[in-house]
Design a protein around this motif. Structure first.
Motif, mmCIF file in Angstrom:
data_model
loop_
_atom_site.group_PDB
_atom_site.id
_atom_site.type_symbol
_atom_site.label_atom_id
_atom_site.label_comp_id
_atom_site.label_asym_id
_atom_site.label_seq_id
_atom_site.Cartn_x
_atom_site.Cartn_y
_atom_site.Cartn_z
ATOM 1 N N VAL A 42 0.832 -1.204 0.000
ATOM 2 C CA VAL A 42 0.000 0.000 0.000
ATOM 3 C C VAL A 42 0.868 1.256 0.000
ATOM 4 N N GLY A 43 1.954 1.227 0.767
ATOM 5 C CA GLY A 43 2.848 2.379 0.805
ATOM 6 C C GLY A 43 3.516 2.637 -0.535
ATOM 7 N N TRP A 44 3.901 1.566 -1.232
ATOM 8 C CA TRP A 44 4.440 1.731 -2.588
ATOM 9 C C TRP A 44 3.419 2.437 -3.475
ATOM 10 N N ALA A 45 2.166 1.979 -3.396
ATOM 11 C CA ALA A 45 1.118 2.580 -4.225
ATOM 12 C C ALA A 45 0.888 4.042 -3.859
ATOM 13 N N LEU A 46 0.905 4.356 -2.569
ATOM 14 C CA LEU A 46 0.737 5.744 -2.146
ATOM 15 C C LEU A 46 1.848 6.616 -2.713
ATOM 16 N N ARG A 47 3.090 6.147 -2.605
ATOM 17 C CA ARG A 47 4.233 6.939 -3.073
ATOM 18 C C ARG A 47 4.258 7.063 -4.597
ATOM 19 N N GLN A 48 3.552 6.154 -5.272
ATOM 20 C CA GLN A 48 3.388 6.265 -6.727
ATOM 21 C C GLN A 48 2.159 7.087 -7.096
ATOM 22 N N ASP A 49 1.468 7.618 -6.081
ATOM 23 C CA ASP A 49 0.255 8.417 -6.266
ATOM 24 C C ASP A 49 -0.844 7.629 -6.973
ATOM 25 N N LEU A 50 -1.038 6.363 -6.544
ATOM 26 C CA LEU A 50 -2.035 5.487 -7.160
ATOM 27 C C LEU A 50 -3.300 5.317 -6.319
ATOM 28 N N LEU A 51 -3.336 5.872 -5.117
ATOM 29 C CA LEU A 51 -4.526 5.714 -4.287
ATOM 30 C C LEU A 51 -5.639 6.639 -4.756
ATOM 31 N N PRO A 52 -6.901 6.211 -4.686
ATOM 32 C CA PRO A 52 -7.376 4.893 -4.244
ATOM 33 C C PRO A 52 -7.092 3.807 -5.269
ATOM 34 N N LEU A 53 -6.941 2.574 -4.784
ATOM 35 C CA LEU A 53 -6.542 1.462 -5.631
ATOM 36 C C LEU A 53 -7.748 0.772 -6.259
ATOM 37 N N ALA A 54 -8.539 1.554 -6.980
ATOM 38 C CA ALA A 54 -9.718 1.006 -7.652
ATOM 39 C C ALA A 54 -9.290 0.010 -8.718
ATOM 40 N N GLY A 55 -10.094 -1.026 -8.902
ATOM 41 C CA GLY A 55 -9.846 -1.992 -9.961
ATOM 42 C C GLY A 55 -8.696 -2.941 -9.702
ATOM 43 N N THR A 56 -8.282 -3.097 -8.452
ATOM 44 C CA THR A 56 -7.147 -3.961 -8.139
ATOM 45 C C THR A 56 -7.556 -5.091 -7.196
ATOM 46 N N VAL A 57 -6.652 -6.079 -7.095
ATOM 47 C CA VAL A 57 -6.815 -7.185 -6.152
ATOM 48 C C VAL A 57 -5.564 -7.241 -5.286
ATOM 49 N N LEU A 58 -5.766 -7.396 -3.985
ATOM 50 C CA LEU A 58 -4.659 -7.585 -3.057
ATOM 51 C C LEU A 58 -4.592 -9.072 -2.724
ATOM 52 N N GLN A 59 -3.533 -9.738 -3.163
ATOM 53 C CA GLN A 59 -3.352 -11.164 -2.899
ATOM 54 C C GLN A 59 -2.352 -11.336 -1.767
ATOM 55 N N VAL A 60 -2.719 -12.133 -0.748
ATOM 56 C CA VAL A 60 -1.822 -12.359 0.386
ATOM 57 C C VAL A 60 -1.529 -13.843 0.519
ATOM 58 N N SER A 61 -0.383 -14.142 1.145
ATOM 59 C CA SER A 61 0.096 -15.514 1.197
ATOM 60 C C SER A 61 -0.485 -16.322 2.343
ATOM 61 N N GLY A 62 -1.134 -15.671 3.294
ATOM 62 C CA GLY A 62 -1.669 -16.384 4.451
ATOM 63 C C GLY A 62 -3.174 -16.266 4.547
ATOM 64 N N ARG A 63 -3.635 -16.064 5.770
ATOM 65 C CA ARG A 63 -5.073 -15.944 5.978
ATOM 66 C C ARG A 63 -5.515 -14.487 5.851
ATOM 67 N N ALA A 64 -6.822 -14.294 5.799
ATOM 68 C CA ALA A 64 -7.380 -12.940 5.709
ATOM 69 C C ALA A 64 -7.926 -12.552 7.075
ATOM 70 N N SER A 65 -7.228 -11.693 7.775
ATOM 71 C CA SER A 65 -7.647 -11.257 9.102
ATOM 72 C C SER A 65 -8.444 -9.960 9.008
ATOM 73 N N PHE A 66 -9.034 -9.574 10.128
ATOM 74 C CA PHE A 66 -9.767 -8.308 10.222
ATOM 75 C C PHE A 66 -8.888 -7.151 9.784
ATOM 76 N N GLU A 67 -7.662 -7.102 10.279
ATOM 77 C CA GLU A 67 -6.806 -5.950 9.989
ATOM 78 C C GLU A 67 -6.415 -5.891 8.518
ATOM 79 N N LEU A 68 -6.283 -7.038 7.844
ATOM 80 C CA LEU A 68 -5.933 -7.003 6.427
ATOM 81 C C LEU A 68 -7.096 -6.498 5.583
ATOM 82 N N VAL A 69 -8.308 -6.875 5.950
ATOM 83 C CA VAL A 69 -9.479 -6.330 5.246
ATOM 84 C C VAL A 69 -9.558 -4.828 5.471
ATOM 85 N N GLN A 70 -9.294 -4.395 6.688
ATOM 86 C CA GLN A 70 -9.329 -2.963 6.983
ATOM 87 C C GLN A 70 -8.259 -2.212 6.193
#
Length: 286
Positions: free
Chosen positions: A203-231
């Protein structure tokens, strides 16, 4: 890139007995102090590397910033060691117009471990953050075949995990939309001993590239999906969070509430959708 640190000589065992000790590559883990306008804000354990991305993403997750212009400057090496040398484990952030400095009551006065992204938050109310973006309004529709290849695209790029087996990873991808040709575009991959840190780095990379909000994207993670990751996904405006393991009940509920499609058990030939299923469509991209 996340760094590998070599540990002391390690001894491998099998049922037949021990083998000769040899050096084993290990993922690095060190504390990072974050300062806001010169004042201490928090200390987090992380894998060194991509520290400016980590801090920028963390501030998005905390609701302090929501756009690149709200970060006036982010400087590593802002501390001094006891020996008088530059301390690369200190990052100082200068906030710009539109940033929302955290209230004193919500500042984190204890360290955040690499396994917990919300530890140290001063109150229960402060755990919940209001996003300045609107993932629930995102019209993205993702063919299921696009989602199914994303864990492999992430795994292929987990260089530190490949050598150490000791890091989580997150990837930001832009899928080919329904009816269009092509494979998902991998925008950014980051690794860290903490799964929440890996997401903050993306997310920080995207912010510094001035890409936020990240509409039309998917965030893929290697583990489980916790409350904080959804947030974290919601705070960055990401409409889809995909995980190779299960979400928690709180994660699924938050996905429904914020408009984030939560996908779990994404393992190559099947997946399960826990919230906002209308974004996942049948068929494949031509």
């Amino acid at each position: 890139m996340a760094r590998i640190a070599r540990g002391s000589r390690a001894q491998r065992w099998t049922a037949a007995g021990p083998r000769d000790p040899r050096p084993e590559p290990l993922a690095g883990e060190e504390p990072l102090e974050v300062r806001l306008d010169g004042e201490p804000f928090t200390v987090t354990m992380r894998t060194p590397g991509d520290d400016l991305d980590l801090v920028a993403g963390f501030l998005v997750s905390e609701g302090v910033v929501a756009a690149a212009a709200q970060l006036r400057a982010v400087a590593a090496g802002a501390g001094v060691t006891a020996e008088g040398r530059r301390d690369d484990n200190v990052v100082d952030v200068r906030l710009g117009p539109g940033a929302v400095p955290p209230a004193a009551a919500s500042q984190r006065h204890v360290y955040v471990s690499s396994s917990c992204g919300i530890c140290g938050t001063a109150s229960v109310e402060a755990v919940r953050k209001a996003s300045r973006h609107a993932p629930d309004q995102d019209p993205l529709r993702v063919p299921v075949d696009q989602l199914l290849v994303m864990p492999d695209l992430l795994r292929e790029r987990q260089r530190v995990f490949g050598r150490t087996g000791g890091t989580h990873a997150a990837a930001l991808l832009r899928p080919a939309v329904e009816g269009a040709a092509g494979s998902p575009e991998v925008l950014c991959v980051r690794e860290d001993v903490g799964r929440h840190n890996a997401v903050d780095k993306v997310v920080g990379w995207a912010l510094r590239q001035d890409l936020l909000p990240l509409a039309g994207t998917v965030l893929q993670v290697s583990g489980r999906a916790s409350f904080e990751l959804v947030q974290k996904a919601a705070m960055a405006g990401v409409p889809v969070l995909s995980a190779v393991s299960a979400p928690s009940a709180a994660a699924a509920d938050l996905g429904e509430e914020t408009g984030v499609t939560v996908v779990g058990f994404n393992r190559g030939d099947r997946l399960t959708v826990y919230s906002r299923p209308e974004r996942v469509v049948a068929g494949s991209v031509p």
